[in-house]
Design a protein around this motif. Structure first.
Motif, PDB file in Angstrom:
ATOM      1  N   LEU A 412       0.832  -1.204   0.000  1.00 44.29           N
ATOM      2  CA  LEU A 412       0.000   0.000   0.000  1.00 44.29           C
ATOM      3  C   LEU A 412       0.867   1.255   0.000  1.00 44.29           C
ATOM      4  N   PRO A 413       0.627   2.159  -0.928  1.00 47.89           N
ATOM      5  CA  PRO A 413       1.322   3.450  -0.886  1.00 47.89           C
ATOM      6  C   PRO A 413       0.751   4.326   0.221  1.00 47.89           C
ATOM      7  N   SER A 414       1.235   5.534   0.314  1.00 51.61           N
ATOM      8  CA  SER A 414       0.783   6.445   1.370  1.00 51.61           C
ATOM      9  C   SER A 414      -0.677   6.821   1.166  1.00 51.61           C
ATOM     10  N   ALA A 415      -1.362   7.009   2.286  1.00 51.42           N
ATOM     11  CA  ALA A 415      -2.748   7.461   2.242  1.00 51.42           C
ATOM     12  C   ALA A 415      -2.800   8.961   1.993  1.00 51.42           C
ATOM     13  N   LEU A 416      -3.960   9.434   1.551  1.00 50.84           N
ATOM     14  CA  LEU A 416      -4.167  10.865   1.394  1.00 50.84           C
ATOM     15  C   LEU A 416      -4.144  11.546   2.757  1.00 50.84           C
ATOM     16  N   PRO A 417      -3.759  12.818   2.807  1.00 51.88           N
ATOM     17  CA  PRO A 417      -3.802  13.537   4.083  1.00 51.88           C
ATOM     18  C   PRO A 417      -5.196  13.503   4.699  1.00 51.88           C
ATOM     19  N   ALA A 418      -5.249  13.327   6.012  1.00 51.18           N
ATOM     20  CA  ALA A 418      -6.539  13.198   6.704  1.00 51.18           C
ATOM     21  C   ALA A 418      -7.433  14.407   6.485  1.00 51.18           C
ATOM     22  N   SER A 419      -6.839  15.579   6.266  1.00 50.53           N
ATOM     23  CA  SER A 419      -7.644  16.790   6.084  1.00 50.53           C
ATOM     24  C   SER A 419      -8.492  16.735   4.825  1.00 50.53           C
ATOM     25  N   GLN A 420      -8.114  15.853   3.875  1.00 47.76           N
ATOM     26  CA  GLN A 420      -8.859  15.747   2.620  1.00 47.76           C
ATOM     27  C   GLN A 420      -9.963  14.702   2.677  1.00 47.76           C
ATOM     28  N   THR A 421      -9.989  13.884   3.702  1.00 49.50           N
ATOM     29  CA  THR A 421     -10.777  12.651   3.639  1.00 49.50           C
ATOM     30  C   THR A 421     -11.811  12.527   4.743  1.00 49.50           C
ATOM     31  N   ILE A 422     -12.413  13.625   5.125  1.00 45.91           N
ATOM     32  CA  ILE A 422     -13.489  13.541   6.117  1.00 45.91           C
ATOM     33  C   ILE A 422     -14.608  12.648   5.580  1.00 45.91           C
ATOM     34  N   ALA A 423     -14.979  12.886   4.335  1.00 43.02           N
ATOM     35  CA  ALA A 423     -15.959  12.032   3.658  1.00 43.02           C
ATOM     36  C   ALA A 423     -15.226  11.199   2.618  1.00 43.02           C
ATOM     37  N   PRO A 424     -15.780  10.057   2.230  1.00 41.73           N
ATOM     38  CA  PRO A 424     -15.140   9.291   1.152  1.00 41.73           C
ATOM     39  C   PRO A 424     -15.159  10.097  -0.142  1.00 41.73           C
ATOM     40  N   LEU A 425     -14.061  10.083  -0.867  1.00 36.50           N
ATOM     41  CA  LEU A 425     -13.936  10.846  -2.097  1.00 36.50           C
ATOM     42  C   LEU A 425     -13.825   9.910  -3.291  1.00 36.50           C
ATOM     43  N   PRO A 426     -14.432  10.279  -4.423  1.00 37.06           N
ATOM     44  CA  PRO A 426     -14.211   9.492  -5.641  1.00 37.06           C
ATOM     45  C   PRO A 426     -12.807   9.713  -6.186  1.00 37.06           C
ATOM     46  N   PHE A 427     -12.375   8.797  -7.042  1.00 36.75           N
ATOM     47  CA  PHE A 427     -11.024   8.833  -7.593  1.00 36.75           C
ATOM     48  C   PHE A 427     -10.651  10.213  -8.134  1.00 36.75           C
ATOM     49  N   GLU A 428     -11.559  10.789  -8.907  1.00 36.93           N
ATOM     50  CA  GLU A 428     -11.236  12.009  -9.641  1.00 36.93           C
ATOM     51  C   GLU A 428     -10.883  13.161  -8.720  1.00 36.93           C
ATOM     52  N   MET A 429     -11.405  13.134  -7.493  1.00 34.86           N
ATOM     53  CA  MET A 429     -11.150  14.223  -6.558  1.00 34.86           C
ATOM     54  C   MET A 429      -9.731  14.184  -6.005  1.00 34.86           C
ATOM     55  N   PHE A 430      -9.049  13.040  -6.151  1.00 35.97           N
ATOM     56  CA  PHE A 430      -7.630  13.020  -5.765  1.00 35.97           C
ATOM     57  C   PHE A 430      -6.741  12.700  -6.964  1.00 35.97           C
ATOM     58  N   GLY A 431      -7.242  13.034  -8.168  1.00 36.34           N
ATOM     59  CA  GLY A 431      -6.413  13.003  -9.357  1.00 36.34           C
ATOM     60  C   GLY A 431      -6.143  11.640  -9.931  1.00 36.34           C
ATOM     61  N   GLN A 432      -6.955  10.640  -9.603  1.00 34.06           N
ATOM     62  CA  GLN A 432      -6.756   9.289 -10.123  1.00 34.06           C
ATOM     63  C   GLN A 432      -7.776   9.000 -11.210  1.00 34.06           C
ATOM     64  N   SER A 433      -7.322   8.403 -12.298  1.00 37.34           N
ATOM     65  CA  SER A 433      -8.212   8.095 -13.414  1.00 37.34           C
ATOM     66  C   SER A 433      -8.739   6.673 -13.368  1.00 37.34           C
ATOM     67  N   PHE A 434      -7.870   5.707 -13.068  1.00 37.20           N
ATOM     68  CA  PHE A 434      -8.229   4.298 -13.203  1.00 37.20           C
ATOM     69  C   PHE A 434      -7.713   3.498 -12.017  1.00 37.20           C
ATOM     70  N   GLY A 435      -8.131   2.225 -11.985  1.00 41.48           N
ATOM     71  CA  GLY A 435      -7.573   1.304 -11.005  1.00 41.48           C
ATOM     72  C   GLY A 435      -8.475   1.074  -9.811  1.00 41.48           C
ATOM     73  N   PHE A 436      -7.857   1.143  -8.616  1.00 40.27           N
ATOM     74  CA  PHE A 436      -8.509   0.787  -7.371  1.00 40.27           C
ATOM     75  C   PHE A 436      -8.229   1.873  -6.336  1.00 40.27           C
ATOM     76  N   ALA A 437      -8.956   1.822  -5.237  1.00 42.20           N
ATOM     77  CA  ALA A 437      -8.655   2.674  -4.086  1.00 42.20           C
ATOM     78  C   ALA A 437      -9.145   1.956  -2.833  1.00 42.20           C
ATOM     79  N   LEU A 438      -8.418   2.147  -1.745  1.00 40.53           N
ATOM     80  CA  LEU A 438      -8.775   1.547  -0.457  1.00 40.53           C
ATOM     81  C   LEU A 438      -9.324   2.627   0.466  1.00 40.53           C
ATOM     82  N   TYR A 439     -10.519   2.371   1.001  1.00 42.19           N
ATOM     83  CA  TYR A 439     -11.157   3.260   1.981  1.00 42.19           C
ATOM     84  C   TYR A 439     -11.177   2.501   3.312  1.00 42.19           C
ATOM     85  N   ARG A 440     -10.643   3.110   4.388  1.00 45.97           N
ATOM     86  CA  ARG A 440     -10.612   2.388   5.661  1.00 45.97           C
ATOM     87  C   ARG A 440     -10.770   3.341   6.847  1.00 45.97           C
ATOM     88  N   ARG A 441     -11.320   2.776   7.933  1.00 46.59           N
ATOM     89  CA  ARG A 441     -11.443   3.496   9.209  1.00 46.59           C
ATOM     90  C   ARG A 441     -11.802   2.486  10.289  1.00 46.59           C
TER      91      ARG A 441
END
Length: 653
Positions: A412-441
């Motif tokens: 797993l690479p680094s997670a997004l900064p916590a300040s950006q992720t109060i709510a779950p964000l779609p890929f496009e909001m963090f500049g990702q076009s394709f693939g997968f993303a892990l959401y955890r808490r």
């Protein structure tokens, strides 16, 4: 007729023996003689392509010219096979190649263009057509549909929460600013290749099937002006179904008209209402495409012989969609929303389309039928079909045997900064076009019994306290589809197993193809709205404070995988095999014993597979293999490290 209505998709047919014929359909100057087609100048030197004012004719240097075109997409063909596929179309009796230039294949992020690497060098493809004596129709969008992710529009535009696509600069200046940037980059590459400048390009299409989307003459004219301002004065044309054209008046000023699901009668109808410009059958469907979960690939029932005979007898112009479909390699296959139900339908990786030239480049029964039909109207027979590229069989002892290599959880690479992720964000909001993303808490002591992932796009595997809890699927899955891991639940709701105190909730989301057709194309990926839990008392709460780990699964990520797997019982595993080849060849890798995932061969993404079918094999072109050691990596969302599964490869048959 709606272009996205379902048609049967037929099985591939073994390669036929080389079609005979001596001679070349590239005509010479002078009289054609006999009953064949009119004079067709070889596309060398400057030529004037124009429209007859009082007939349905297209003209080259003032002489009537029948466009006999076949569609193929450079983005779906390995660059090493470009010339072979062009020669195959020529051998079928065609004189023109129609291509989509797919915007998001060339601009992955704002202002970052690639028109030079591998099969992105559009100029080279067009020059290859010219070297084979063929003309070209260019269809650059900005929207192309093509069963391609977001219809070719770059997904970075979806980072704007209120973006409007396919509209004029007053309605959304951000969209049109991006369109202008794209056209400004593309136009200098296209201009020297127009027929008037000595190239093979006859016409350039403005937008694509816009009448199926909206009625906005301002937008169509704005795109035309973009080309004019960048040095291309046409000739232009548009593409639409006859009903959509009549309803939306979506033609471009002074431009020719191409008709989707075009026919001789539709051409006549168009001429009666748009008498000033010629019409052609712009998309004559030779087959159709399939979605994941379809009952079968279908049958080879689509036969356009009758319509093709009519075009040839009346010397009407046409474009066969597709003459060769190819493959939506990587993550580029698109999706549809089923009319009526809104059910999300992602497209399979293969774009074979049951075209006359198969995914592998082989001549099918349709090829021979259509070649003979076209040739019967020509004064000289088409050229012989080129030899099929070599094939490769991997069975028995030669079948590669992938074994457990790594775990996504140890990579797993680094997670997004916590300040950006109060709510779950779609890929496009963090500049990702394709693939997968892990959401955890961490859940704490919630006492949750049910979970709802609202607007999940598109497929998620769920883990609680490190244990697999199930999967959610936006695409429909067959009844009883469970495999040996756990049920896959269609929709967004699932009953949770007993939730331990302070359990870590992990949701691994795969973004599949973005919707490429219709009015609901804003199709962001990941968790696009919210996750909520419901307890035994019926109390519901939304979860906030997410940690999000982007996983684009691009070539760089795969190249840098660490061979570590601390928990082989937790699905989300990579399998790898290195094997030696003395010679290469085209093959199809059988993925029917795997579950759901992606395959890379020597770092190249072959595309998605999924056990629900109907596609069970992935096309692996010979140029992506090499004499010597080859590496295959498989990422499977569900498969565990049980007995190794041989990776059988067979030529298409």
């Amino acid at each position: 007729m709606d272009r996205r209505a379902f048609l049967a998709f037929a099985s591939l047919i073994p390669v036929l023996s080389a079609c005979g014929g001596g001679g070349n359909d590239s005509p010479s100057t002078g009289s054609s003689g006999g009953t064949g087609s009119p004079v067709e100048p070889v596309p060398v030197g400057r030529h004037a392509f124009s429209f007859a004012t009082n007939s349905n004719d297209f003209l080259i240097d003032g002489q009537s010219f029948q466009i006999r075109s076949g569609e193929m997409h450079p983005a779906r063909i390995p660059v090493e096979y470009w010339q072979h596929r062009i020669q195959m179309a020529k051998a079928m009796g065609l004189n023109t190649i129609s291509i989509y230039i797919i915007w998001n294949y060339h601009e992955s992020s704002p202002g970052v263009f690639d028109f030079s690497t591998e099969n992105r060098d559009i100029e080279s493809f067009i020059r290859l057509c010219q070297s084979e004596g063929l003309w070209v129709l260019v269809r650059p969008g900005p929207y192309v549909c093509a069963e391609w992710d977001l219809g070719g529009i770059p997904s970075y535009l979806l980072a704007y929460p209120d973006i409007k696509l396919r509209t004029d600069s007053v309605s959304d200046p951000r969209y049109m600013a991006a369109v202008r940037r794209y056209i400004a980059e593309l136009a200098p590459r296209i201009a020297p290749l127009m027929a008037s400048n000595g190239g093979p390009i006859l016409m350039l299409q403005v937008e694509n099937e816009f009448g199926s989307f909206d009625s906005n003459a301002v937008y169509i004219e704005e795109i035309r002006q973009c080309w004019l301002q960048n040095g291309i004065a046409g000739p232009f044309y548009t593409e639409d179904g006859i009903a959509e054209l009549m309803h939306s008046r979506s033609n471009v000023a002074g431009g020719a008209i191409a008709l989707s699901n075009g026919s001789s009668s539709a051409i006549s109808t168009s001429r009666s209402h748009f008498a000033a410009v010629p019409a052609m059958a712009g998309e004559v469907y030779t087959g159709w495409f399939s979605h994941w979960g379809d009952a079968e690939l279908g049958g080879s029932t689509a036969d356009i012989s009758s319509e093709l005979a009519s075009f040839m007898q009346r010397k009407q112009s046409f474009n066969l969609y597709m003459v060769h479909g190819g493959t939506s390699f990587g993550f580029f296959a698109g999706a549809n929303l089923e009319i009526g139900t809104g059910q999300y339908q992602p497209d399979i990786t293969s774009y074979d389309y049951f075209a006359p030239i198969s995914e592998q480049g082989a001549a099918t029964a349709k090829f021979l039928t259509y070649r003979n039909l076209i040739a019967s109207h020509l004064s000289t027979p088409p050229a012989a079909a080129p030899a099929l590229p070599g094939t490769l069989t991997l069975t028995g002892a030669s079948a590669p045997l992938p074994t457990l290599y790594a775990s996504i959880w140890d990579n797993l690479p680094s997670a997004l900064p916590a300040s950006q992720t109060i709510a779950p964000l779609p890929f496009e909001m963090f500049g990702q076009s394709f693939g997968f993303a892990l959401y955890r808490r961490t859940l704490g002591s919630s006492g949750a019994e049910k979970m709802k992932v609202t607007e999940l796009h598109d497929y998620a595997t769920i883990f609680l306290a490190g244990q697999y809890a199930g999967a959610l699927s936006r695409p429909a899955v067959p009844v009883g589809y469970t495999r040996d891991y756990a049920a896959v639940t269609p929709g967004t709701d699932m009953t949770l197993p007993a939730v331990p105190s302070n359990a870590l909730l992990e949701i691994l989301v795969e973004g599949m193809g973005r919707v490429n057709y219709g009015t609901d194309m804003i199709d962001r990926k990941g968790i696009t709205q919210s996750v909520s839990l419901t307890d035994s008392m019926g109390q519901t709460s939304q979860l906030q404070g997410w940690e999000i780990v982007p996983l684009p699964m691009d070539e760089s990520f795969i190249a840098n995988l660490k061979s570590v797997c601390t928990n082989p019982a937790k699905s989300g595993l990579f399998f790898k095999v290195s094997f030696n080849l003395t010679e290469t060849g085209d093959t199809f890798l059988d993925m029917s014993q795997w579950t759901k995932g992606v395959v890379w061969v020597n770092g190249r993404n072959l595309g998605r597979y999924w056990k629900i079918g109907p596609q069970t094999r992935l096309y692996c072109p010979a140029p992506w293999l090499r004499a010597g050691i080859n590496d295959i990596i498989i990422f499977d969302l569900h498969q565990l490290a049980a007995a190794p599964i041989p990776l059988v490869g067979r030529p298409d048959a």
